[in-house]
Design an enzyme around this catalytic site. Structure first.
Site, short mmCIF file in Angstrom:
data_model
loop_
_atom_site.label_atom_id
_atom_site.label_comp_id
_atom_site.label_asym_id
_atom_site.label_seq_id
_atom_site.Cartn_x
_atom_site.Cartn_y
_atom_site.Cartn_z
N GLY A 158 0.83 -1.19 0.00
CA GLY A 158 0.00 0.00 0.00
C GLY A 158 0.87 1.24 0.00
N GLN A 185 2.60 10.05 1.35
CA GLN A 185 3.92 9.40 1.40
C GLN A 185 4.79 9.77 0.20
OE1 GLN A 185 2.19 5.27 2.31
NE2 GLN A 185 4.18 5.23 3.32
N CYS A 193 5.99 0.12 7.27
CA CYS A 193 5.55 1.29 6.51
C CYS A 193 6.70 1.73 5.63
CB CYS A 193 5.14 2.41 7.47
SG CYS A 193 4.56 3.90 6.62
N LEU A 194 6.42 2.02 4.38
CA LEU A 194 7.49 2.43 3.47
C LEU A 194 8.11 3.76 3.91
CD1 LEU A 194 5.87 1.43 0.06
CD2 LEU A 194 7.58 0.18 1.39
N HIS A 203 -4.47 1.19 7.65
CA HIS A 203 -3.12 1.79 7.67
C HIS A 203 -3.04 2.95 6.68
CE1 HIS A 203 1.44 1.37 7.87
NE2 HIS A 203 1.28 2.13 6.81
N GLU A 204 -3.53 2.72 5.46
CA GLU A 204 -3.45 3.77 4.43
C GLU A 204 -4.36 4.94 4.75
OE1 GLU A 204 -1.00 3.58 2.58
OE2 GLU A 204 -0.62 1.47 3.00
N HIS A 261 -2.83 7.36 7.03
CA HIS A 261 -1.88 8.30 6.40
C HIS A 261 -2.58 9.58 5.96
CE1 HIS A 261 2.01 6.35 6.23
NE2 HIS A 261 1.51 5.22 5.75
NI NI Z 1 2.55 3.40 5.70
#
Ligand code: NI
Length: 178
Positions: free
Chosen positions: A47, A52, A98-99, A140-141, A144
């Site tokens: 995701g 991000q 998380c990226l 999670h997304e 963000h």
């Molecule tokens: Ni993330």
């Protein structure tokens, strides 16, 4: 298409509330979604939310590879201007990454079941009532878009650490990076 630079934890773009997408059908949104999907798959992650990649808009992309989800696979898709409803009280602890927080993982409590809605780049409705990894990645997304990173959801910090170290102990759950 192009790979986008991913903001890391500490960058203010990750802490702000993102703005609604005025026109989901706009060419620049279609281009952004294509680039975000390419960036997510390259990372690799399951995701990626627009903040991000330094774009404070309410949209994210995700996918569920069949091997990871244990349920129906979902091809890479965009969810624009999402709405999220948490269903019931049941929560699960699932190991997340998380990226924007490379190298780290934590067990994070999430609602087991959710309902979400949104549109794709064609304006077609997406979403539904889901559980498991699908529900996890959407929560999670969605976080963000409200400036929330998973460490803000941790309740047991003994299960927050470097992925390489956590890999030495029995896994709590399925690991995701988004
Ligand atoms: Ni993330």
């Amino acid at each position: 298409m192009a790979l986008l630079k991913i903001a890391r934890m500490g960058h203010p773009v990750l802490l702000q509330r993102a703005e609604p997408v005025a026109d989901p059908n706009a060419p620049e949104i279609r281009r952004l979604v294509a680039d975000m999907i390419e960036t997510m798959l390259d990372a690799p992650g399951i995701g990626l939310a627009a903040p991000q990649v330094h774009v404070p808009l309410r949209l994210f992309v995700f996918h569920l590879p069949a091997a990871r989800s244990g349920a129906a696979a979902v091809a890479p898709r965009a969810v624009i201007n999402p709405r999220l409803e948490l269903l019931g009280e049941e929560r699960v602890l699932r190991v997340e990454g998380c990226l924007s927080i490379p190298g780290l993982r934590a067990a994070v409590p999430r609602h087991l079941r959710i309902r979400y809605t949104g549109v794709d780049c064609d304006g077609a409705p997406v979403g539904g009532e889901v559980d498991g990894l699908h529900a996890n990645v959407v929560q999670h997304e969605y976080d963000h878009l409200d400036g929330i990173l998973y460490p803000m959801r941790i309740t047991d910090f003994s299960q927050f650490g470097f992925a390489e170290e956590l890999a030495r102990v029995p896994p709590l759950g399925q690991e995701t990076a988004s």
